[in-house]
Design a protein around this motif. Sequence first.
Motif, PDB file in Angstrom:
ATOM      1  N   HIS A 208      -4.779  -5.179   4.457  1.00  0.00           N
ATOM      2  CA  HIS A 208      -6.107  -4.697   4.058  1.00  0.00           C
ATOM      3  C   HIS A 208      -6.024  -3.648   2.936  1.00  0.00           C
ATOM      4  CE1 HIS A 208      -4.686  -1.683   6.935  1.00  0.00           C
ATOM      5  NE2 HIS A 208      -5.470  -0.832   6.296  1.00  0.00           N
ATOM      6  N   LEU A 209      -4.848  -3.042   2.748  1.00  0.00           N
ATOM      7  CA  LEU A 209      -4.714  -2.042   1.683  1.00  0.00           C
ATOM      8  C   LEU A 209      -5.002  -2.643   0.309  1.00  0.00           C
ATOM      9  CD1 LEU A 209      -1.459  -0.124   2.729  1.00  0.00           C
ATOM     10  CD2 LEU A 209      -3.829   0.458   3.227  1.00  0.00           C
ATOM     11  N   LEU A 210      -4.693  -3.922   0.143  1.00  0.00           N
ATOM     12  CA  LEU A 210      -4.847  -4.548  -1.166  1.00  0.00           C
ATOM     13  C   LEU A 210      -6.304  -4.589  -1.622  1.00  0.00           C
ATOM     14  CD1 LEU A 210      -2.374  -7.525  -0.733  1.00  0.00           C
ATOM     15  CD2 LEU A 210      -1.959  -5.369  -1.899  1.00  0.00           C
ATOM     16  N   ASP A 211      -7.232  -4.517  -0.664  1.00  0.00           N
ATOM     17  CA  ASP A 211      -8.660  -4.546  -1.007  1.00  0.00           C
ATOM     18  C   ASP A 211      -9.288  -3.164  -0.959  1.00  0.00           C
ATOM     19  OD1 ASP A 211      -8.613  -7.357  -1.239  1.00  0.00           O
ATOM     20  OD2 ASP A 211      -8.753  -7.557   0.930  1.00  0.00           O
ATOM     21  N   SER A 212      -8.489  -2.130  -0.686  1.00  0.00           N
ATOM     22  CA  SER A 212      -9.042  -0.780  -0.562  1.00  0.00           C
ATOM     23  C   SER A 212      -9.182  -0.129  -1.936  1.00  0.00           C
ATOM     24  CB  SER A 212      -8.133   0.083   0.333  1.00  0.00           C
ATOM     25  OG  SER A 212      -8.576   1.420   0.331  1.00  0.00           O
ATOM     26  N   ALA A 213     -10.291   0.602  -2.115  1.00  0.00           N
ATOM     27  CA  ALA A 213     -10.510   1.320  -3.379  1.00  0.00           C
ATOM     28  C   ALA A 213      -9.545   2.496  -3.521  1.00  0.00           C
ATOM     29  CB  ALA A 213     -11.953   1.819  -3.441  1.00  0.00           C
ATOM     30  N   GLU A 214      -8.899   2.939  -2.409  1.00  0.00           N
ATOM     31  CA  GLU A 214      -7.969   4.064  -2.457  1.00  0.00           C
ATOM     32  C   GLU A 214      -6.528   3.614  -2.719  1.00  0.00           C
ATOM     33  OE1 GLU A 214      -8.626   7.255   0.472  1.00  0.00           O
ATOM     34  OE2 GLU A 214     -10.106   5.913   1.354  1.00  0.00           O
ATOM     35  N   PHE A 215      -6.323   2.313  -2.880  1.00  0.00           N
ATOM     36  CA  PHE A 215      -4.990   1.764  -3.159  1.00  0.00           C
ATOM     37  C   PHE A 215      -4.881   1.595  -4.673  1.00  0.00           C
ATOM     38  CE2 PHE A 215      -1.852  -1.787  -3.182  1.00  0.00           C
ATOM     39  CZ  PHE A 215      -0.842  -1.137  -2.477  1.00  0.00           C
ATOM     40  N   TYR A 216      -4.070   2.457  -5.320  1.00  0.00           N
ATOM     41  CA  TYR A 216      -4.000   2.426  -6.767  1.00  0.00           C
ATOM     42  C   TYR A 216      -2.553   2.649  -7.212  1.00  0.00           C
ATOM     43  CZ  TYR A 216      -4.585   7.386  -5.653  1.00  0.00           C
ATOM     44  OH  TYR A 216      -4.461   8.625  -5.088  1.00  0.00           O
ATOM     45  N   TYR A 217      -2.330   2.373  -8.517  1.00  0.00           N
ATOM     46  CA  TYR A 217      -0.987   2.568  -9.051  1.00  0.00           C
ATOM     47  C   TYR A 217      -0.604   4.042  -8.981  1.00  0.00           C
ATOM     48  CZ  TYR A 217      -1.382  -2.161 -10.941  1.00  0.00           C
ATOM     49  OH  TYR A 217      -1.519  -3.509 -11.070  1.00  0.00           O
ATOM     50  N   ILE A 218       0.710   4.297  -8.956  1.00  0.00           N
ATOM     51  CA  ILE A 218       1.188   5.669  -8.768  1.00  0.00           C
ATOM     52  C   ILE A 218       0.771   6.571  -9.931  1.00  0.00           C
ATOM     53  CG2 ILE A 218       3.423   5.397  -9.895  1.00  0.00           C
ATOM     54  CD1 ILE A 218       4.607   6.966  -7.495  1.00  0.00           C
ATOM     55  N   ASP A 219       0.467   5.962 -11.091  1.00  0.00           N
ATOM     56  CA  ASP A 219      -0.010   6.762 -12.223  1.00  0.00           C
ATOM     57  C   ASP A 219      -1.527   6.862 -12.256  1.00  0.00           C
ATOM     58  OD1 ASP A 219      -0.694   4.228 -12.882  1.00  0.00           O
ATOM     59  OD2 ASP A 219       0.403   4.137 -14.768  1.00  0.00           O
ATOM     60  N   ASN A 220      -2.195   6.518 -11.103  1.00  0.00           N
ATOM     61  CA  ASN A 220      -3.641   6.639 -10.908  1.00  0.00           C
ATOM     62  C   ASN A 220      -4.454   5.553 -11.593  1.00  0.00           C
ATOM     63  OD1 ASN A 220      -3.488   8.940  -9.287  1.00  0.00           O
ATOM     64  ND2 ASN A 220      -3.418  10.288 -11.057  1.00  0.00           N
ATOM     65  N   ASP A 221      -3.813   4.564 -12.225  1.00  0.00           N
ATOM     66  CA  ASP A 221      -4.577   3.444 -12.771  1.00  0.00           C
ATOM     67  C   ASP A 221      -5.147   2.600 -11.634  1.00  0.00           C
ATOM     68  OD1 ASP A 221      -4.069   4.244 -15.291  1.00  0.00           O
ATOM     69  OD2 ASP A 221      -2.465   2.793 -15.703  1.00  0.00           O
ATOM     70  N   VAL A 222      -6.319   2.011 -11.861  1.00  0.00           N
ATOM     71  CA  VAL A 222      -6.999   1.221 -10.834  1.00  0.00           C
ATOM     72  C   VAL A 222      -6.241  -0.086 -10.612  1.00  0.00           C
ATOM     73  CG1 VAL A 222      -9.143   0.038 -10.226  1.00  0.00           C
ATOM     74  CG2 VAL A 222      -9.221   2.239 -11.415  1.00  0.00           C
ATOM     75  N   PHE A 223      -6.101  -0.483  -9.328  1.00  0.00           N
ATOM     76  CA  PHE A 223      -5.430  -1.735  -8.970  1.00  0.00           C
ATOM     77  C   PHE A 223      -6.472  -2.777  -8.596  1.00  0.00           C
ATOM     78  CE2 PHE A 223      -3.870  -4.510  -5.541  1.00  0.00           C
ATOM     79  CZ  PHE A 223      -2.883  -5.175  -6.250  1.00  0.00           C
ATOM     80  N   ASN A 224      -6.323  -3.979  -9.140  1.00  0.00           N
ATOM     81  CA  ASN A 224      -7.198  -5.095  -8.803  1.00  0.00           C
ATOM     82  C   ASN A 224      -6.339  -6.286  -8.431  1.00  0.00           C
ATOM     83  OD1 ASN A 224      -8.784  -7.713  -9.693  1.00  0.00           O
ATOM     84  ND2 ASN A 224     -10.325  -6.144  -9.297  1.00  0.00           N
ATOM     85  N   LEU A 225      -6.426  -6.722  -7.170  1.00  0.00           N
ATOM     86  CA  LEU A 225      -5.568  -7.797  -6.676  1.00  0.00           C
ATOM     87  C   LEU A 225      -5.819  -9.103  -7.428  1.00  0.00           C
ATOM     88  CD1 LEU A 225      -3.515  -8.897  -4.656  1.00  0.00           C
ATOM     89  CD2 LEU A 225      -5.405  -9.281  -3.054  1.00  0.00           C
ATOM     90  N   LYS A 226      -7.072  -9.402  -7.692  1.00  0.00           N
ATOM     91  CA  LYS A 226      -7.381 -10.672  -8.368  1.00  0.00           C
ATOM     92  C   LYS A 226      -6.730 -10.730  -9.739  1.00  0.00           C
ATOM     93  CE  LYS A 226     -11.246 -13.717  -9.541  1.00  0.00           C
ATOM     94  NZ  LYS A 226     -12.718 -13.896  -9.501  1.00  0.00           N
TER      95      LYS A 226
END
Length: 639
Positions: A319-337
């Motif tokens: 479920h972390l992959l869809d969480s808005a708080e799961f981001y790259y270590i340099d704070n860039d936004v992560f988008n699974l799609k």
Amino acid sequence: MLAQDSIVFGVHSNTAPLEWRNNGVDQGFNIELMNRIGQLTNKRIIVRRKSFQQLLHDVHNPNSDIDVITVVSPVNMDRQLAQSDPIYATHAKAYTLQGKALINNWADLVGKRVAIKKGAFVDVYLSDKLQKFDRVDVDLYETGFQLLIKNQVDVVIAESFVARRLQPMYPSVRSSSDALIYGAFNFVANATKAEQMNQINDALRQLKLSGEYDLLVNKWFGTGREKVDLTFTEKRLFALAIVVAFISAAGLVYTGFISASLRRHAKALNAELTQRKLIEAEISELSQQFQSVLDGIPNGVTIVNQALQHLWSNDNNIHLLDSAEFYYIDNDVFNLKTAVFNVLSSQTSFTADMRYQQQFWQLQLHPIAYDQVVILLEESTEQHRLRQANEEASRLASLGELSAGIAHEINNPTGLIVHAVSLFSAAMKDLTPAASHYQKQNPFWLIAGLQPDVAIKELQYSCGSIEEGAKRISRIVNDLKRYAMPHIADEYTRVCLNDVVQVAQRLTANQTKAHQVSIILSALSPCINGDAQQLHQVLINLIQNACNASAAKQAEIVIETSVQDDKAILSIVDNGCGMNSATLKRITEPFFTTRRNEGGSGLGLSVCSKIIKEHQGEMQILSTLGHGTRIRLTFALAH
């Protein structure tokens, strides 16, 4: 019939548990039980359906038209009114769609959309409890199941007996938890109906002693039996009987034609069946071995397709992959799609270090087919912290060796400069009258090409500048020594973070007067074990950095203390220029600064970071270029 010759039962549910209608006639455990109570007490039984709120009002009103209400309520609920002996026990648990994660406890519902039947005993149980999920009120448990099928809710919490009846009609719904709430079915009456309740209890005991109560329970609640709508069942059985009859007739005719062929192929089929069983056994063994290997892998493994459908997973953290708080270590936004699309498009693997709240994770994506990706997710918090500690230890070791020589080599000439400047300043004061007297005798006398009075002022200003520069050099050396100096934690005392904020606010009043500063202090007055002066130094440095980053007229700085669980939190937020990811990575490195031209030494945040770690605390820095910075300091509460 007189009122005393009847018992009026109030029922709050439109579909009372284990009650159905057959050709318009009510039936079920509760119906038969109430009718038998009426026979034993020689009373007429009247059933009236009302809302749950109306029944609660009626049971407390001696003049209401309801004598007794039938309710299912949590077993731990305090019951002040007259009530019957327990009739039957029940429970409620979570139901989800097939393939969804199991619900082990209430914490697994956090952030999910949960359907709750309004007025049911689940609703009563939750009325005075903190709900950390998104609640969706429904009128019936069946409505909740329908919303679940449509993906409009994630979980339905339903009474088990009703859910057992509904599940055959909704095969994609499954029971996904153990009992979350236990309840009991009772009759409850107003205190003025105590005599009537005694008669009901006597009747119940007669039924239990005679064994008739057990027969009713076995009839309606028998283990493994599901009660269904009888009319619907009769129609299905009748239609099935007709179909079976036609099939049987056709089968008799067809059997005559194929019996001879079956005998010819019997031996061949038996041999083939034996061979298939051997192959199936080998495949089953290989499948079990492969599944054991996958389940034993410490990494979370998930297979998804290009549409992000989960084809297989052994990972409870997916479920972390869809969480808005799961981001790259340099704070860039992560988008699974986007990540899956890039991996499939390039057919190359992808690895990244990720961050979720206070945890660090390593994410790997590998293409395994044209439209499928395997996702490996492994927590790396401990490795990350060990790597950081090792890097910092290396820097400290190098800096420790360097700082002693720097301090000696710089402090000595700096001391000479300060001493000489003091002498020059004193000499200027003594020479000023002599220079004035000499100028009167020689009006054309110049000092370094300047008028004597102007030259003396310039010399005095230069002495002050030299002295200030020497002192600044001394402060930088002291910061350097402080960074490499070990600290003894045994000297710590109890310090209130609210007091630290107030002291730092007073000491930085001159720097913050051009800014809008908001102070939000926790009413709980969080205290930690630490050194007050060092904590003052940390907060003063952070406030000064916020002021330097917020040069605009609408600059705002918010300083807040709070308590979360067993942690004391101190945060400072500004709406200044912010930092990019490259700066954020190096912000606590010694001698790194973006204000070198303005006189920054690059030691402020390095010293702050060291002090915080000596206090067993943690500093989290979140910053976005052009939008400001949030710094959050977390410490253990003093007990």
